[in-house]
Design a protein around this motif. Sequence first.
Motif: not given
Length: 117
Positions: A1-12
């Motif tokens: 998983m891309e870092v940005n996507e992972k971070r986005f999902r964590e935020k969600q």
Amino acid sequence: MEVNEKRFREKQTIEVMVRMYCKDHHGTSGKLCDQCAEFLVYSHDRLDKCPFGNKKGPCRQCQVHCYKPAMRQRAQEVMRYAGPRMMRRRPVSAIRHLYKEVKHKVMKHKRADPDDK
Ligand SMILES: [Zn+2]
């Protein structure tokens, strides 16, 4: 998983939990109260500033203390309440994994970040 996507999902994931908590504890709907909005912004900010965000290691291996004590306590309350409920409502493995990551990140760090004192 891309870092940005992972971070986005964590935020969600965090946002879903905060909204659930705020709705049931503070009677809000659709809009967070000031306290919870502050916490959400803080949590997202922590993620943005995570120095390990661009490396492969998961948050459970993170050695940096992310949350200052007051916010960590709030995070624990939110997660204790919303975590199990979210598991029931959204039994998606990705969400479950992220919940564990976020929970671990908040719960396991014992020392405060000097910058936050
Ligand atoms: Zn609230």
